[in-house]
Design a protein around this motif. Structure first.
Motif, PDB file in Angstrom:
ATOM      1  N   LEU A   1       0.812  -1.163  -0.090  1.00  0.00           N
ATOM      2  CA  LEU A   1      -0.178   0.031   0.022  1.00  0.00           C
ATOM      3  C   LEU A   1       0.833   1.316   0.099  1.00  0.00           C
ATOM      4  CD1 LEU A   1      -2.933  -0.607   2.378  1.00  0.00           C
ATOM      5  CD2 LEU A   1      -3.017  -0.789   0.075  1.00  0.00           C
ATOM      6  N   LYS A   2       1.942   1.217   0.814  1.00  0.00           N
ATOM      7  CA  LYS A   2       2.737   2.425   0.948  1.00  0.00           C
ATOM      8  C   LYS A   2       3.574   2.610  -0.511  1.00  0.00           C
ATOM      9  CE  LYS A   2       6.341   4.114   4.291  1.00  0.00           C
ATOM     10  NZ  LYS A   2       7.100   3.484   5.402  1.00  0.00           N
ATOM     11  N   HIS A   3       4.095   1.597  -1.056  1.00  0.00           N
ATOM     12  CA  HIS A   3       4.526   1.564  -2.364  1.00  0.00           C
ATOM     13  C   HIS A   3       3.836   2.164  -3.444  1.00  0.00           C
ATOM     14  CE1 HIS A   3       6.065   0.141  -6.141  1.00  0.00           C
ATOM     15  NE2 HIS A   3       7.319   0.548  -5.640  1.00  0.00           N
ATOM     16  N   ASP A   4       2.383   1.602  -3.478  1.00  0.00           N
ATOM     17  CA  ASP A   4       1.472   2.058  -4.606  1.00  0.00           C
ATOM     18  C   ASP A   4       0.995   3.387  -4.167  1.00  0.00           C
ATOM     19  OD1 ASP A   4       2.074  -0.366  -5.281  1.00  0.00           O
ATOM     20  OD2 ASP A   4       0.196  -1.640  -5.024  1.00  0.00           O
ATOM     21  N   ASN A   5       0.808   4.032  -3.141  1.00  0.00           N
ATOM     22  CA  ASN A   5       0.311   5.177  -2.663  1.00  0.00           C
ATOM     23  C   ASN A   5       1.219   6.113  -1.959  1.00  0.00           C
ATOM     24  OD1 ASN A   5      -2.775   4.346  -3.439  1.00  0.00           O
ATOM     25  ND2 ASN A   5      -1.947   2.797  -2.384  1.00  0.00           N
ATOM     26  N   PRO A   6       2.168   6.633  -2.618  1.00  0.00           N
ATOM     27  CA  PRO A   6       2.951   7.479  -1.880  1.00  0.00           C
ATOM     28  C   PRO A   6       2.207   8.767  -1.181  1.00  0.00           C
ATOM     29  CG  PRO A   6       3.853   7.187  -4.015  1.00  0.00           C
ATOM     30  CD  PRO A   6       2.357   6.511  -3.721  1.00  0.00           C
ATOM     31  N   GLY A   7       2.595   8.845  -0.006  1.00  0.00           N
ATOM     32  CA  GLY A   7       1.945  10.075   0.752  1.00  0.00           C
ATOM     33  C   GLY A   7       0.971   9.566   1.897  1.00  0.00           C
ATOM     34  N   LEU A   8       0.668   7.982   1.921  1.00  0.00           N
ATOM     35  CA  LEU A   8      -0.138   7.607   2.907  1.00  0.00           C
ATOM     36  C   LEU A   8       0.186   7.776   4.461  1.00  0.00           C
ATOM     37  CD1 LEU A   8      -1.183   4.238   1.800  1.00  0.00           C
ATOM     38  CD2 LEU A   8      -2.524   6.155   1.930  1.00  0.00           C
ATOM     39  N   PRO A   9      -0.508   8.556   5.040  1.00  0.00           N
ATOM     40  CA  PRO A   9       0.033   9.004   6.335  1.00  0.00           C
ATOM     41  C   PRO A   9       0.448   7.621   7.364  1.00  0.00           C
ATOM     42  CG  PRO A   9      -2.173   9.917   5.874  1.00  0.00           C
ATOM     43  CD  PRO A   9      -1.948   9.009   4.786  1.00  0.00           C
TER      44      PRO A   9
ATOM     45  N   THR B   1      -2.046  16.554   1.824  1.00  0.00           N
ATOM     46  CA  THR B   1      -2.110  17.127   3.118  1.00  0.00           C
ATOM     47  C   THR B   1      -2.597  16.254   4.051  1.00  0.00           C
ATOM     48  OG1 THR B   1      -4.635  17.508   3.004  1.00  0.00           O
ATOM     49  CG2 THR B   1      -3.310  19.176   1.885  1.00  0.00           C
ATOM     50  N   GLY B   2      -3.019  14.923   3.876  1.00  0.00           N
ATOM     51  CA  GLY B   2      -3.339  13.894   5.023  1.00  0.00           C
ATOM     52  C   GLY B   2      -4.655  14.016   5.332  1.00  0.00           C
ATOM     53  N   ALA B   3      -5.307  15.147   5.045  1.00  0.00           N
ATOM     54  CA  ALA B   3      -6.647  15.369   5.729  1.00  0.00           C
ATOM     55  C   ALA B   3      -7.621  14.224   4.858  1.00  0.00           C
ATOM     56  CB  ALA B   3      -7.191  16.793   5.327  1.00  0.00           C
TER      57      ALA B   3
ATOM     58  N   VAL C   1     -18.384  17.180   2.575  1.00  0.00           N
ATOM     59  CA  VAL C   1     -19.384  17.310   3.560  1.00  0.00           C
ATOM     60  C   VAL C   1     -18.738  17.439   4.888  1.00  0.00           C
ATOM     61  CG1 VAL C   1     -21.099  15.991   4.820  1.00  0.00           C
ATOM     62  CG2 VAL C   1     -21.069  15.672   2.448  1.00  0.00           C
ATOM     63  N   VAL C   2     -17.779  16.737   5.240  1.00  0.00           N
ATOM     64  CA  VAL C   2     -17.323  17.119   6.537  1.00  0.00           C
ATOM     65  C   VAL C   2     -15.567  16.693   6.180  1.00  0.00           C
ATOM     66  CG1 VAL C   2     -16.673  15.719   8.713  1.00  0.00           C
ATOM     67  CG2 VAL C   2     -18.899  15.772   7.904  1.00  0.00           C
ATOM     68  N   ARG C   3     -14.809  17.626   6.930  1.00  0.00           N
ATOM     69  CA  ARG C   3     -13.237  17.375   6.723  1.00  0.00           C
ATOM     70  C   ARG C   3     -12.811  17.108   8.103  1.00  0.00           C
ATOM     71  NH1 ARG C   3      -9.162  19.599   3.182  1.00  0.00           N
ATOM     72  NH2 ARG C   3     -10.854  19.967   1.939  1.00  0.00           N
ATOM     73  N   TRP C   4     -11.870  16.284   8.181  1.00  0.00           N
ATOM     74  CA  TRP C   4     -11.040  16.102   9.571  1.00  0.00           C
ATOM     75  C   TRP C   4      -9.626  16.404   9.057  1.00  0.00           C
ATOM     76  CZ3 TRP C   4     -14.709  12.894   7.771  1.00  0.00           C
ATOM     77  CH2 TRP C   4     -15.790  12.344   8.775  1.00  0.00           C
ATOM     78  N   PRO C   5      -8.744  17.058  10.007  1.00  0.00           N
ATOM     79  CA  PRO C   5      -7.255  17.534   9.690  1.00  0.00           C
ATOM     80  C   PRO C   5      -6.586  16.290   9.242  1.00  0.00           C
ATOM     81  CG  PRO C   5      -7.775  17.531  11.983  1.00  0.00           C
ATOM     82  CD  PRO C   5      -9.063  17.266  11.427  1.00  0.00           C
ATOM     83  N   ASP C   6      -6.621  15.224   9.852  1.00  0.00           N
ATOM     84  CA  ASP C   6      -5.828  14.049   9.643  1.00  0.00           C
ATOM     85  C   ASP C   6      -6.532  12.778   9.998  1.00  0.00           C
ATOM     86  OD1 ASP C   6      -5.664  13.787  12.468  1.00  0.00           O
ATOM     87  OD2 ASP C   6      -3.799  15.086  12.447  1.00  0.00           O
ATOM     88  N   PHE C   7      -5.838  11.727   9.698  1.00  0.00           N
ATOM     89  CA  PHE C   7      -6.589  10.338   9.858  1.00  0.00           C
ATOM     90  C   PHE C   7      -6.715   9.877  11.304  1.00  0.00           C
ATOM     91  CE2 PHE C   7      -6.226   5.634  10.271  1.00  0.00           C
ATOM     92  CZ  PHE C   7      -7.412   5.301   9.451  1.00  0.00           C
ATOM     93  N   GLU C   8      -5.771  10.477  12.148  1.00  0.00           N
ATOM     94  CA  GLU C   8      -6.053  10.166  13.688  1.00  0.00           C
ATOM     95  C   GLU C   8      -7.439  10.852  13.962  1.00  0.00           C
ATOM     96  OE1 GLU C   8      -2.262  11.659  14.551  1.00  0.00           O
ATOM     97  OE2 GLU C   8      -1.588   9.739  15.362  1.00  0.00           O
ATOM     98  N   ALA C   9      -7.701  12.097  13.504  1.00  0.00           N
ATOM     99  CA  ALA C   9      -8.749  12.789  14.262  1.00  0.00           C
ATOM    100  C   ALA C   9      -9.861  12.166  13.580  1.00  0.00           C
ATOM    101  CB  ALA C   9      -8.816  14.108  13.580  1.00  0.00           C
ATOM    102  N   PHE C  10     -10.204  11.723  12.429  1.00  0.00           N
ATOM    103  CA  PHE C  10     -10.898  10.967  11.784  1.00  0.00           C
ATOM    104  C   PHE C  10     -11.425   9.685  12.510  1.00  0.00           C
ATOM    105  CE2 PHE C  10     -12.036   7.207   9.175  1.00  0.00           C
ATOM    106  CZ  PHE C  10     -13.298   7.387   8.655  1.00  0.00           C
ATOM    107  N   ILE C  11     -10.337   8.746  12.670  1.00  0.00           N
ATOM    108  CA  ILE C  11     -10.498   7.330  13.220  1.00  0.00           C
ATOM    109  C   ILE C  11     -10.964   7.469  14.599  1.00  0.00           C
ATOM    110  CG2 ILE C  11      -8.388   6.738  13.980  1.00  0.00           C
ATOM    111  CD1 ILE C  11     -10.607   4.493  11.640  1.00  0.00           C
ATOM    112  N   SER C  12     -10.396   8.457  15.349  1.00  0.00           N
ATOM    113  CA  SER C  12     -10.926   8.592  16.694  1.00  0.00           C
ATOM    114  C   SER C  12     -12.342   8.974  16.691  1.00  0.00           C
ATOM    115  CB  SER C  12     -10.353   9.746  17.422  1.00  0.00           C
ATOM    116  OG  SER C  12      -8.818   9.549  17.444  1.00  0.00           O
ATOM    117  N   GLU C  13     -12.973   9.662  15.927  1.00  0.00           N
ATOM    118  CA  GLU C  13     -14.233  10.046  15.901  1.00  0.00           C
ATOM    119  C   GLU C  13     -15.020   8.790  15.593  1.00  0.00           C
ATOM    120  OE1 GLU C  13     -17.253  13.096  13.770  1.00  0.00           O
ATOM    121  OE2 GLU C  13     -15.573  13.898  14.348  1.00  0.00           O
TER     122      GLU C  13
END
Length: 159
Positions: free
Chosen positions: A24-32, A91-93, A104-116
């Motif tokens: 996944l990391k190789h195929d998608n550079p920029g994954l947080p 951006t990682g958003a 519709v909704v934006r979270w600043p990063d994956f951690e904020a999204f997954i927490s909610e």
């Protein structure tokens, strides 16, 4: 977020192996890093019958068809009702798109999204399917075009 919420969610998920995560990391550079860590430590899958976290990023054009002119977004999940959760590889958003492909909704990063996400679903997974994602939208005052009878974007009606 409580550890209990994560543990309750995790029992419904399938972790990726380290080689799968490296692909996944190789195929998608920029994954947080937080996304990759979640996928190997917790995993992917459907939770509560109302949200699916995909086993890896999916090109948005495969989900939204002609509405997918929003690079560098990749789809990471959906709510089975036309809303797509995306990840911005620059951006990682994390950004939720409605069936028309509009934000519709934006979270600043994956951690904020997954927490909610985990907190919202943890109390519901043992009670059977409920639309926790839509509950979050309603609480934020976000209109729901699907509930209003609008048609999903091309390609989403099959979800």
């Amino acid at each position: 977020m409580s550890v209990g919420a994560i543990e309750q969610i995790s029992r419904f998920l399938t972790p990726l192996s380290q080689p799968e995560c490296e692909r996944l990391k190789h195929d998608n550079p920029g994954l947080p890093t937080a996304y990759l860590a979640w996928m190997t430590e917790r995993g992917w899958g459907a939770v509560g019958g109302n949200f699916m976290l995909y086993s890896g990023p999916t090109p948005l054009v495969e989900i939204l068809g002609g509405h997918a002119s929003v690079d560098p977004l990749v789809a990471i999940g959906d709510d089975f009702a036309g809303y797509v959760t995306t990840l911005n590889l620059t951006t990682g958003a994390v950004i939720e798109l409605d069936p028309r492909g509009e934000e519709v909704v934006r979270w600043p990063d994956f951690e904020a999204f997954i927490s909610e996400w985990a907190a919202d679903h943890a109390g519901r997974v043992t009670e059977g399917p409920r639309d926790g994602v839509r509950c979050v939208r309603r609480a934020r005052g976000v209109p729901d075009p699907v509930a209003a009878g609008e048609r999903p974007a091309a390609g989403l009606s099959r979800l």
